[in-house]
Design a protein around this motif. Structure first.
Motif, PDB file in Angstrom:
ATOM      1  N   ASN A  69     -12.290  -3.578  -7.285  1.00 22.62           N
ATOM      2  CA  ASN A  69     -11.077  -2.780  -7.380  1.00 22.62           C
ATOM      3  C   ASN A  69     -11.399  -1.308  -7.585  1.00 22.62           C
ATOM      4  OD1 ASN A  69     -11.713  -3.634 -10.251  1.00 22.62           O
ATOM      5  ND2 ASN A  69     -10.034  -2.224 -10.652  1.00 22.62           N
ATOM      6  N   HIS A  74       1.974   1.914  -3.478  1.00 18.15           N
ATOM      7  CA  HIS A  74       0.822   2.392  -4.232  1.00 18.15           C
ATOM      8  C   HIS A  74       0.590   3.871  -3.954  1.00 18.15           C
ATOM      9  CE1 HIS A  74      -3.571   3.195  -4.558  1.00 18.15           C
ATOM     10  NE2 HIS A  74      -3.475   2.487  -5.671  1.00 18.15           N
ATOM     11  N   THR A 125      -4.993  -7.852  -0.571  1.00 13.15           N
ATOM     12  CA  THR A 125      -5.096  -6.731  -1.494  1.00 13.15           C
ATOM     13  C   THR A 125      -3.873  -6.693  -2.399  1.00 13.15           C
ATOM     14  OG1 THR A 125      -6.347  -5.465   0.131  1.00 13.15           O
ATOM     15  CG2 THR A 125      -5.370  -4.227  -1.683  1.00 13.15           C
ATOM     16  N   ASP A 133      -4.279   0.160 -10.074  1.00 11.50           N
ATOM     17  CA  ASP A 133      -5.366  -0.579  -9.429  1.00 11.50           C
ATOM     18  C   ASP A 133      -5.042  -0.941  -7.987  1.00 11.50           C
ATOM     19  OD1 ASP A 133      -6.768  -0.520 -11.771  1.00 11.50           O
ATOM     20  OD2 ASP A 133      -6.468  -2.634 -12.271  1.00 11.50           O
ATOM     21  N   GLU A 134      -6.066  -0.820  -7.160  1.00 11.77           N
ATOM     22  CA  GLU A 134      -6.067  -1.408  -5.821  1.00 11.77           C
ATOM     23  C   GLU A 134      -7.171  -2.453  -5.821  1.00 11.77           C
ATOM     24  OE1 GLU A 134      -6.898  -0.202  -1.116  1.00 11.77           O
ATOM     25  OE2 GLU A 134      -6.979   1.323  -2.694  1.00 11.77           O
ATOM     26  N   ALA A 155       0.817  -1.208   0.000  1.00 10.01           N
ATOM     27  CA  ALA A 155       0.000   0.000   0.000  1.00 10.01           C
ATOM     28  C   ALA A 155       0.852   1.259   0.000  1.00 10.01           C
ATOM     29  CB  ALA A 155      -0.937  -0.010   1.212  1.00 10.01           C
ATOM     30  N   TYR A 172      -1.789  -4.501  -5.554  1.00  4.75           N
ATOM     31  CA  TYR A 172      -1.599  -3.180  -6.157  1.00  4.75           C
ATOM     32  C   TYR A 172      -0.831  -3.368  -7.461  1.00  4.75           C
ATOM     33  CZ  TYR A 172      -2.718  -1.969  -1.360  1.00  4.75           C
ATOM     34  OH  TYR A 172      -3.338  -1.878  -0.136  1.00  4.75           O
TER      35      TYR A 172
END
Length: 210
Positions: free
Chosen positions: A137, A23, A160, A152-153, A20, A162
């Motif tokens: 997403n 990201h 999750t 994209d997440e 994350a 990324y």
């Protein structure tokens, strides 16, 4: 409603971001080039006798908060080499109400009016459908140096993911440009990834590509 369709070979750069934090760093770097955010729900289906997965194919219903609000897509023969994905794709817009009815009861895919679904039923000999699960997403879209980037997440039941995606006629050139950009900024490391579709199907122990 008007049904917009396409049948083509989709060629994309797909690069996985490690976490994350990476990201967040990438989206901050790209913020001046941001063009929109899409929220999507993706649901996958196979034939009741594995008619699609046996031929390295999968059927997807995608719901989005942007046009098209619902699309049905047949994807087949996916190959991923060094971060470049090539997959046969046949896509068609679908009435969202029809899509939701099919999502709730996969057998409704047998009767739904759709060129793509008709092809699946006839070409693959599908006599019934089963749901394989899905994921949601959040996709941020950027226009950056002549490239359309999608960051994209993606939330699976088991974690999750990324990822940066970029569809391009010159995928190797696009990949090189992206890698140089990220290395120059020293914000994160990245590596080639399975696409969301292959990642999803791997979780169901399905063979989808090399």
């Amino acid at each position: 409603m008007s049904h917009v369709s396409k049948a083509l070979m989709e060629v994309e750069v797909k690069l996985r971001l490690p976490d994350a934090a990476a990201h967040g760093q990438v989206t901050a770097l790209l913020a001046p080039f941001h063009r929109g955010t899409h929220r999507q729900e993706n649901l996958f289906f196979d034939g009741s006798k594995s008619e699609l997965s046996a031929r390295r194919a999968v059927l997807r219903l995608r719901f989005s908060d942007r046009s098209p609000l619902c699309a049905v897509t047949l994807k087949a023969k996916a190959v991923l080499v060094d971060g470049v994905s090539r997959v046969e794709e046949d896509e068609e817009e679908m009435d969202p109400a029809v899509g939701r009815a099919c999502a709730a009861e996969p057998e409704n895919l047998m009767a739904a009016e759709s060129r793509v679904l008709r092809r699946v039923r006839e070409e693959f000999g599908v006599l019934g459908f089963v749901g394989m699960g899905g994921f949601g997403n959040v996709r941020d879209v950027y226009d950056w140096k002549g490239l359309k980037l999608e960051v994209d997440e993606t939330k699976y039941e088991f974690g999750t993911c990324y990822e940066i995606e970029c569809e391009s006629a010159d995928p190797d050139g696009a990949k090189e440009k992206l890698e140089e950009f990220l290395k120059e900024n020293g914000k994160c490391r990245l590596w080639c990834s399975l696409s969301g579709r292959r990642f999803m199907i791997s979780a169901f122990n399905r063979d989808y590509g090399d």
